[in-house]
Scaffold this motif. Sequence first.
Motif, PDB file in Angstrom:
ATOM      1  N   LYS A  92     -18.609 -20.046  19.238  1.00 40.50           N
ATOM      2  CA  LYS A  92     -20.065 -19.903  19.233  1.00 40.50           C
ATOM      3  C   LYS A  92     -20.715 -21.159  18.651  1.00 40.50           C
ATOM      4  O   LYS A  92     -20.060 -21.976  17.990  1.00 40.50           O
ATOM      5  CB  LYS A  92     -20.437 -18.691  18.384  1.00 40.50           C
ATOM      6  CG  LYS A  92     -20.001 -18.831  16.918  1.00 40.50           C
ATOM      7  CD  LYS A  92     -19.964 -17.508  16.181  1.00 40.50           C
ATOM      8  CE  LYS A  92     -19.387 -17.704  14.773  1.00 40.50           C
ATOM      9  NZ  LYS A  92     -19.178 -16.429  14.081  1.00 40.50           N
ATOM     10  N   ARG A  95     -24.592 -19.236  14.644  1.00 42.07           N
ATOM     11  CA  ARG A  95     -24.876 -18.053  15.461  1.00 42.07           C
ATOM     12  C   ARG A  95     -24.494 -16.784  14.717  1.00 42.07           C
ATOM     13  O   ARG A  95     -23.441 -16.693  14.095  1.00 42.07           O
ATOM     14  CB  ARG A  95     -24.109 -18.138  16.773  1.00 42.07           C
ATOM     15  CG  ARG A  95     -24.359 -16.943  17.727  1.00 42.07           C
ATOM     16  CD  ARG A  95     -23.312 -15.874  17.606  1.00 42.07           C
ATOM     17  NE  ARG A  95     -23.453 -14.826  18.638  1.00 42.07           N
ATOM     18  CZ  ARG A  95     -22.730 -13.727  18.717  1.00 42.07           C
ATOM     19  NH1 ARG A  95     -21.779 -13.503  17.804  1.00 42.07           N
ATOM     20  NH2 ARG A  95     -22.919 -12.826  19.659  1.00 42.07           N
ATOM     21  N   GLY A 135     -24.401 -12.531  15.521  1.00 40.06           N
ATOM     22  CA  GLY A 135     -24.549 -11.487  16.526  1.00 40.06           C
ATOM     23  C   GLY A 135     -25.112 -10.207  15.944  1.00 40.06           C
ATOM     24  O   GLY A 135     -25.788 -10.201  14.918  1.00 40.06           O
ATOM     25  N   ASP A 136     -24.784  -9.105  16.590  1.00 43.48           N
ATOM     26  CA  ASP A 136     -25.342  -7.813  16.177  1.00 43.48           C
ATOM     27  C   ASP A 136     -24.593  -7.176  15.018  1.00 43.48           C
ATOM     28  O   ASP A 136     -25.129  -6.310  14.329  1.00 43.48           O
ATOM     29  CB  ASP A 136     -25.325  -6.843  17.356  1.00 43.48           C
ATOM     30  CG  ASP A 136     -23.905  -6.494  17.791  1.00 43.48           C
ATOM     31  OD1 ASP A 136     -23.120  -7.438  18.048  1.00 43.48           O
ATOM     32  OD2 ASP A 136     -23.563  -5.305  17.867  1.00 43.48           O
ATOM     33  N   MET A 150     -21.429  -8.124  23.929  1.00 43.34           N
ATOM     34  CA  MET A 150     -22.330  -9.241  23.691  1.00 43.34           C
ATOM     35  C   MET A 150     -23.420  -8.845  22.716  1.00 43.34           C
ATOM     36  O   MET A 150     -24.336  -8.099  23.036  1.00 43.34           O
ATOM     37  CB  MET A 150     -22.938  -9.737  25.007  1.00 43.34           C
ATOM     38  CG  MET A 150     -23.840 -10.940  24.835  1.00 43.34           C
ATOM     39  SD  MET A 150     -24.230 -11.765  26.392  1.00 43.34           S
ATOM     40  CE  MET A 150     -22.674 -12.578  26.728  1.00 43.34           C
ATOM     41  N   GLU A 174     -25.994 -10.245  21.388  1.00 46.98           N
ATOM     42  CA  GLU A 174     -27.409 -10.535  21.648  1.00 46.98           C
ATOM     43  C   GLU A 174     -28.098  -9.386  22.366  1.00 46.98           C
ATOM     44  O   GLU A 174     -29.284  -9.113  22.133  1.00 46.98           O
ATOM     45  CB  GLU A 174     -27.525 -11.829  22.472  1.00 46.98           C
ATOM     46  CG  GLU A 174     -27.298 -13.111  21.697  1.00 46.98           C
ATOM     47  CD  GLU A 174     -25.842 -13.424  21.396  1.00 46.98           C
ATOM     48  OE1 GLU A 174     -25.585 -14.417  20.699  1.00 46.98           O
ATOM     49  OE2 GLU A 174     -24.955 -12.660  21.850  1.00 46.98           O
ATOM     50  N   ILE A 203     -28.887  -6.650  19.871  1.00 45.07           N
ATOM     51  CA  ILE A 203     -30.015  -7.029  19.016  1.00 45.07           C
ATOM     52  C   ILE A 203     -31.335  -6.794  19.748  1.00 45.07           C
ATOM     53  O   ILE A 203     -32.291  -6.236  19.185  1.00 45.07           O
ATOM     54  CB  ILE A 203     -29.898  -8.505  18.593  1.00 45.07           C
ATOM     55  CG1 ILE A 203     -28.682  -8.709  17.684  1.00 45.07           C
ATOM     56  CG2 ILE A 203     -31.167  -8.956  17.861  1.00 45.07           C
ATOM     57  CD1 ILE A 203     -28.385 -10.162  17.381  1.00 45.07           C
ATOM     58  N   LYS A 204     -31.405  -7.205  20.999  1.00 46.90           N
ATOM     59  CA  LYS A 204     -32.646  -7.102  21.767  1.00 46.90           C
ATOM     60  C   LYS A 204     -33.101  -5.665  21.960  1.00 46.90           C
ATOM     61  O   LYS A 204     -34.296  -5.392  22.094  1.00 46.90           O
ATOM     62  CB  LYS A 204     -32.479  -7.776  23.128  1.00 46.90           C
ATOM     63  CG  LYS A 204     -32.351  -9.292  23.049  1.00 46.90           C
ATOM     64  CD  LYS A 204     -32.088  -9.876  24.434  1.00 46.90           C
ATOM     65  CE  LYS A 204     -31.915 -11.376  24.377  1.00 46.90           C
ATOM     66  NZ  LYS A 204     -31.635 -11.946  25.729  1.00 46.90           N
TER      67      LYS A 204
END
Length: 327
Positions: free
Chosen positions: A212, A216, A218-219, A241, A243, A246-247
């Motif tokens: 990465k 970075r 991640g969640d 993944m 990201e 998180i979104k």
Amino acid sequence: MTSKRAFLKYSLAGASTLGAGILSRVIAKEKKAVPSHATKPIVISTWEHGVAANQAAWQVLQHGGKAIDAVEQGVRVPEADPNVRTVGLGGYPDREGNVTLDACIMDEQQNAGSVACLQHIKHPISVARLVMEKTPHVMLVGEGALQFAKAQGFKEENLLTQQAEADWREWLKQSKYQPVINIENHDTIGMLALDNNGDLSGACTTSGAAYKMAGRVGDSPIIGAGLYVDNEVGAATATGMGELMIKTVGCHLVVEMMRQGMSPTEACMAAVERIADKLGDYQKFQVGFLALSKSGEYGSYCIQPGFNYAVTAKSGTELIDAKSILS
């Protein structure tokens, strides 16, 4: 998306049959050891390395221990195993060759602790628990997290093993960042437990995506994204993944859907469908959720086949293949 929606509608109708996947090496093939609605206590965790982690957690639970202690002790097992290349010691480094770790933990009272981008400390989950118990904060990151860990007695050590370094140097020849689904993307162990008192807790720990970008996160250390616990309803953890979790605040979404009456499997399916709908090209990604209800029912769902999870209860241990959108 019509065919996918039709598939999901069909799958939801048959949700009670989900979770009948493969068994771990310790259970006879095709014999289901743990029913999908097990009596307490119970512990579930992501991926095959969850089998060994569950055994450590079970040692706590079977003697009447608390779920929060079980999940911490459980995930410390893969954190210390250099052969688990996506968690703790031996985890893949970032592009700069540094192993940076993320973790979070949450108890039955919604107390939570988290660390992110932590270097040189083998057990980030235990640092996260001390953040929860000994500071007014939820998350510490980077150098601040390291300073806190050292102040609490943790010792610095080199987490980049010879094998991980060799793999990184091979990657440097092309420096091409293309995560491989269910290999570089299964970068987490998430664990959920229900103890004899009926209390839930969860833990999540990772070395993050291989190679990465430096810095970075991640969640996995983010409450609501990679882990969420509501002792009135249930708990959820995620893999894939980060990201995307998180979104969508994915694990909080799963728990809220359980609050609305969905089973753990249905809630995981609904969360995966929401992400897939927004992605459009969901076939390129892996996202998986694992959930445990207050009553001890568990379930999971993902985009790509290949995600599995470990379940341990009084009746035994089982490694189950999660159902998925794609076959």
